[in-house]
Write a protein that holds these residues in place. Structure first.
Motif: not given
Length: 244
Positions: A1-6
């Motif tokens: 599962m790919r996640r993105r933190k902004k």
């Protein structure tokens, strides 16, 4: 599962794409976990400190604020320098209180041979040379106007963080920089992305551009891939300064 933190500041979005260790792509194996070398740990700590500082600068200071450099007539000890900068902040803060305003600041101590300070402060009123003579009676000062661009925050944070930390200095100034407690922290958001594969292209939202120098990909200490990059808001060419 790919996640993105902004992480969001006024003029920037810092993005970290990473693979969740809980669920990984079928048919793929992570690389062997390895302990980081002291040099790798140092570079990682510097990157993290620089990222945190530039977002704080960008989120709290605006065009027209003051960038000050404070120097000495005679070289003090680090212990005395710490007392002096605290006295300066106290005196300046008292003047802000008279105008029912709060002082915001970030400063760093520097000097392998000659101790000095660099400070960013929010501008509430004009500061004249005669004011600085009373606020900083220990030596000399240089006063510049902070331009307030994202690129200024990036450059300033890099300069502040890369200052050499001697053992003597670190014993007195335990942190890389000192800031007021009223700074507004950048907001963070974590998204779960539907695809388990890395996107080939970075989608840049309207009103921003990709800072290509910020793009970095690698393998983290747990053996999973990650990617970091920075998006910078396009500027209005009309620059408005405070009180002017």
């Amino acid at each position: 599962m790919r996640r993105r933190k902004k992480i969001f500041s006024k003029n920037m979005i810092e993005v970290t794409d990473y693979q969740s260790p809980k669920i990984y792509s079928r048919g793929k194996t992570r690389q062997k976990r390895k302990l980081p070398t002291p040099e790798e740990m140092k570079r990682n700590n510097e990157r993290n400190a620089e990222s945190k500082l530039r977002m704080l600068i960008d989120n709290n200071f605006s065009p027209g604020d003051y960038y000050l450099t404070l120097t000495y007539r005679e070289q003090p000890t680090w212990e005395q320098a710490k007392k002096d900068i605290r006295n300066f902040i106290r005196r300046l803060g008292d003047r802000y209180k008279v105008k029912n305003k709060a002082l915001k600041y970030i400063y760093v101590a520097e000097g392998a041979n000659r101790i000095h300070f660099h400070l960013l402060i929010n501008k509430v009123f004009e500061i004249y040379p005669e004011d600085m003579d009373r606020l900083w009676p220990y030596g000399y000062f240089e006063q510049k106007i902070y331009q307030g661009k994202a690129e200024d925050a990036i450059r300033m944070a890099s300069y502040f963080v890369k200052e050499i930390q001697s053992d003597e200095k670190a014993a007195v100034f335990k942190r890389r920089w000192t800031s007021s407690k009223n700074l507004i922290k950048p907001k963070e958001k974590v998204e779960t992305l539907p695809s388990t594969d890395w996107a080939k292209d970075i989608k840049v939202p309207n009103g921003y551009y990709l800072d290509k120098d910020s793009l970095y990909e690698g393998i983290n200490m747990t053996g999973y891939p990650f990617r970091v990059y920075r998006l910078i808001k396009l500027r209005d060419k009309r620059i408005r300064y405070k009180n002017g």
